[in-house]
Design an enzyme around this catalytic site. Structure first.
Site, short mmCIF file in Angstrom:
data_model
loop_
_atom_site.label_atom_id
_atom_site.label_comp_id
_atom_site.label_asym_id
_atom_site.label_seq_id
_atom_site.Cartn_x
_atom_site.Cartn_y
_atom_site.Cartn_z
N GLU A 249 0.84 -1.31 0.29
CA GLU A 249 -0.05 -0.11 0.00
C GLU A 249 1.12 1.21 -0.04
O GLU A 249 0.73 2.00 0.85
CB GLU A 249 -1.10 0.22 1.42
CG GLU A 249 -1.90 -1.18 1.55
CD GLU A 249 -2.55 -1.30 2.87
OE1 GLU A 249 -1.88 -0.23 4.07
OE2 GLU A 249 -3.34 -1.76 2.85
N PRO A 250 1.98 1.55 -0.93
CA PRO A 250 2.45 2.63 -1.13
C PRO A 250 1.67 4.04 -1.31
O PRO A 250 1.04 3.90 -2.10
CB PRO A 250 3.50 2.32 -2.36
CG PRO A 250 2.95 1.41 -3.07
CD PRO A 250 1.91 0.65 -2.37
N GLY A 251 2.08 5.10 -0.48
CA GLY A 251 1.60 6.05 -0.87
C GLY A 251 2.58 7.09 -1.41
O GLY A 251 2.95 7.53 -2.25
N ARG B 293 3.21 20.11 6.20
CA ARG B 293 4.34 19.10 6.95
C ARG B 293 5.24 19.92 7.64
O ARG B 293 5.66 19.28 8.59
CB ARG B 293 4.82 18.17 5.52
CG ARG B 293 3.83 17.27 5.01
CD ARG B 293 4.50 16.49 4.00
NE ARG B 293 5.35 15.39 4.70
CZ ARG B 293 6.45 15.37 4.92
NH1 ARG B 293 7.31 16.47 4.14
NH2 ARG B 293 7.07 14.52 5.52
N TYR C 52 5.16 18.32 11.58
CA TYR C 52 6.15 17.30 11.64
C TYR C 52 7.69 17.90 11.66
O TYR C 52 8.53 17.26 11.95
CB TYR C 52 6.48 16.18 10.98
CG TYR C 52 5.02 15.62 10.15
CD1 TYR C 52 4.20 15.00 11.12
CD2 TYR C 52 4.80 15.41 8.79
CE1 TYR C 52 3.26 14.25 10.37
CE2 TYR C 52 3.73 15.16 8.47
CZ TYR C 52 2.74 14.48 9.12
OH TYR C 52 1.60 13.75 8.80
N CYS D 167 -1.41 33.51 10.06
CA CYS D 167 -0.95 34.05 11.32
C CYS D 167 -0.91 33.03 12.38
O CYS D 167 -1.69 32.74 13.31
CB CYS D 167 -2.11 34.97 11.85
SG CYS D 167 -2.25 36.18 10.68
N GLU D 168 0.17 32.55 12.39
CA GLU D 168 0.76 31.28 13.23
C GLU D 168 2.17 31.37 12.99
O GLU D 168 2.95 31.49 11.97
CB GLU D 168 0.47 30.02 12.73
CG GLU D 168 -0.94 29.81 12.60
CD GLU D 168 -1.62 29.28 14.06
OE1 GLU D 168 -0.86 29.04 14.93
OE2 GLU D 168 -2.81 29.29 14.06
C1 PLP Z 1 -0.94 6.10 5.00
C2 PLP Z 1 -1.03 4.70 4.71
C3 PLP Z 1 -0.49 4.24 3.86
C4 PLP Z 1 0.58 4.88 3.13
O1 PLP Z 1 1.85 5.09 3.68
P1 PLP Z 1 2.83 5.84 2.84
O2 PLP Z 1 3.91 6.01 4.26
O3 PLP Z 1 2.58 7.08 2.28
O4 PLP Z 1 3.62 4.90 1.79
C5 PLP Z 1 -0.47 2.96 3.70
N1 PLP Z 1 -1.41 1.81 4.29
C6 PLP Z 1 -2.17 2.63 5.39
C7 PLP Z 1 -3.11 1.84 6.01
C8 PLP Z 1 -2.11 3.86 5.76
O5 PLP Z 1 -2.56 4.58 6.67
#
Ligand code: PLP
Length: 421
Positions: A279-281, A318, A322, A348-349
Site C-alpha cells: 500500500e505505498p503512498g 508538513r 512534523y 497568522c501562526e
Molecule cells: C498512510 C497509509 C499508507 C501509506 O503510507 P506511505 O508511508 O505514504 O507509503 C498505507 N497504508 C495505510 C493503512 C495507511 O494509513
C-alpha cells in the site's frame, strides 16, 4: 528505484527550472501561484518500479489515496491497473470517479462509519481492513442487513518500531491502529465463524517515511508467522498486505532500495499461495510534485531574514506539523548576494514556515519550487485563514493540464449562511 533525487523530474536547464518538459515559470504565468505541479511520467515510473520489483510473485500494488487524492493522479494509477488503499467513503468516491476498479480497493482506517461500510459493500470492494473487535461486529451487522458477506482482513499490529517520526509511526502497541498481534488469532477464529464475514486477508502498516527496510521485513516475518498459524487451524487467506511506508529522499536520506526490499519480500513469499499486496503512498507521488510559490515580500532583519511567499501552512502542512524538511529551489536562480532565508507564509501562526535558513539569492516576485510536495501536500491542505486552496496542474512532456482549478472566494463560503439567512 523510486526517483532518488527530489528534483529528478524538475530539472534546471539553461537557468530555468522545468517540470518535465515545461518551464515552471510558464505554469506560474498561466495558472498563478501557489500551484502544485505533478509530473505524470514520475507517477508512471514510480508505479512501474514497484510492479517490476514485485514481479517474482503474484502481487497487487494498492496506491494509498490519502497521500494525494487528485482525480488525475488516481486516474494515472487506475490506467496502470493499480489497486487503491482508502480510508474514507470520500476516497472511495474519488477512486470510482477516476476509473479505479472497486474489486481492487482495500478499506483501512480505525473509524469506518455505518454509512461508509454500506457504501463500500454497495461498490463491492475487495476487502475491509478491520482495526478493532468493535469494527468486526459492526461490519458483520451492516453486511447482514446488506444481504451479502463482507470480505475482510485484520490489520495486525506487529509491534515493531518503525523508527520514524512519532506522528507517522503506527505499528507499536501504544498506537491506535490495528489489533494486537496476541489478539489476532482469536479474532480470526471469530470472524471465520460469522456467516456475513468472509476472511480473505491480513494486513499491517507500521509507519511512514521509513528509510530502513529492516523493520518492514521484521513486520513481514511476524505477519507470515501468524498466517502459518492460521493455516494450521484451517483458515486460508487470499492475500497478505504489508502496507506502505517506504520513504523518499527529502534531503540527504539514504532511501530504501526498492528492488532489494521487494526482492526480499518475494523470496519470503516463494511457494506461498497468497497474493502479495503493498500500500505505498508517499513513495509513488512524493517526488512527483512540487509546490510553486512566489515571493511576496523580503524582510531582512537583525536575527533572521524572512522571505514571505504566497504559499503557506494551509497549502503544505508538513513543516508545521512534523517539522518536515523540504528542498527549496529558485525557479530562475539569480546572481547576487545569497542570504539565509526563512521561507514563511502569510498565515497568522509562528508555525507557518515552509523552510528555514535556506541560502538563496532572492528578490521580490521570484518564483520558488518547494520540492517533494507531491505527497501529503494538497491532500492535507485546508482553508485556514480563509485562503482558497491552490491550483493543481499535471504535466507530461510539454503538455500541461489543470487538474484542479484554484478555489475562488465563492468556494470558500459554499454552503454557509449568515444567522437567520
Ligand atoms: C498512510 C497509509 C499508507 C501509506 O503510507 P506511505 O508511508 O505514504 O507509503 C498505507 N497504508 C495505510 C493503512 C495507511 O494509513
Amino acid at each position: 528505484m523510486v526517483a532518488a533525487r527530489p528534483d529528478a523530474w524538475f530539472p534546471l536547464r539553461a537557468g530555468q527550472r522545468f517540470a518535465d518538459g515545461v518551464p515552471l515559470a510558464d505554469i506560474a504565468a498561466r495558472c498563478g501561484t501557489p500551484t502544485f505541479v505533478y509530473a505524470r511520467a514520475a507517477l508512471l515510473a514510480a508505479f512501474e518500479a514497484y510492479d517490476r520489483a514485485l514481479g517474482g510473485h503474484p502481487h497487487q500494488v494498492c496506491y494509498a489515496v490519502k497521500a494525494n487524492s487528485n482525480l488525475a493522479v488516481l486516474s494515472v494509477f487506475a490506467s496502470l491497473g493499480a489497486g487503491f488503499d482508502i480510508v474514507s467513503g470520500g476516497e472511495l468516491a474519488r477512486v470510482l470517479a477516476a476509473g479505479g476498479e472497486p474489486g481492487k480497493v482495500v478499506f483501512s482506517g480505525v473509524g469506518k462509519t455505518r454509512a461508509e461500510i454500506e457504501q463500500a459493500l454497495e461498490a463491492d470492494i475487495q476487502c475491509f481492513n478491520i482495526e478493532s473487535e468493535a469494527e468486526l461486529t459492526r461490519i458483520h451487522e451492516v453486511a447482514e442487513a446488506h444481504g451479502a458477506a463482507a470480505p475482510v482482513s485484520f490489520r495486525v499490529n506487529p509491534d515493531v518500531d518503525a523508527q520514524t517520526h512519532p506522528y507517522i509511526s503506527t505499528g507499536l502497541k501504544e498506537n491506535k491502529f490495528g489489533v494486537a498481534h496476541s489478539d489476532a488469532l482469536a479474532l480470526y477464529r471469530r470472524a471465520a465463524e460469522l456467516p456475513y464475514l468472509e476472511v480473505v486477508g491480513i494486513d499491517c502498516h507500521i509507519g511512514s517515511q521509513l528509510t530502513d527496510a529492516a523493520p518492514l521485513l521484521e513486520a513481514a516475518d511476524r505477519v507470515l508467522a501468524l498466517v502459518n498459524q492460521l493455516n494450521r487451524e484451517g483458515i486460508e487467506l487470499e492475500h497478505i498486505d504489508l502496507g506502505g511506508g517506504v520513504g523518499i529522499v527529502y534531503r540527504d536520506e539514504t532511501p530504501i532500495d526498492l528492488d532489494a526490499y521487494c526482492g526480499a519480500l518475494t523470496r519470503k513469499f516463494a511457494g506461498r499461495p497468497e497474493m502479495l499486496m503493498l500500500e505505498p503512498g508517499r513513495s509513488l507521488v512524493g517526488n512527483a510534485g512540487v509546490l510553486l510559490t512566489r515571493v511576496e515580500y523580503l524582510k531582512p532583519g537583525e536575527g533572521k531574514n524572512f522571505a514571505v511567499v504566497d504559499a503557506a501552512m494551509n497549502d503544505l502542512m508538513r513543516p508545521a506539523l512534523y517539522e518536515a524538511w523540504h528542498g527549496v529551489e529558485a525557479v530562475a536562480p539569480r546572481a547576487g548576494e545569497a542570504l539565509d532565508w526563512d521561507i514563511v507564509g502569510p498565515v497568522c501562526e509562528s508555525g507557518d514556515f515552509l523552510a528555514r535558513g535556506r541560502r538563496l539569492a532572492l528578490a521580490e516576485g521570484d518564483l520558488l519550487a518547494i520540492l517533494s510536495a507531491g505527497a501529503y501536500g494538497m491532500s492535507m491542505s485546508s482553508n485556514y485563514n480563509s485562503r482558497p486552496r491552490a491550483c493543481e496542474v499535471m504535466v507530461d512532456a510539454d503538455t500541461v493540464q489543470v487538474v484542479r482549478e484554484r478555489e475562488t472566494l465563492a468556494h470558500l463560503m459554499a454552503g454557509e449562511r449568515v444567522w437567520g439567512g
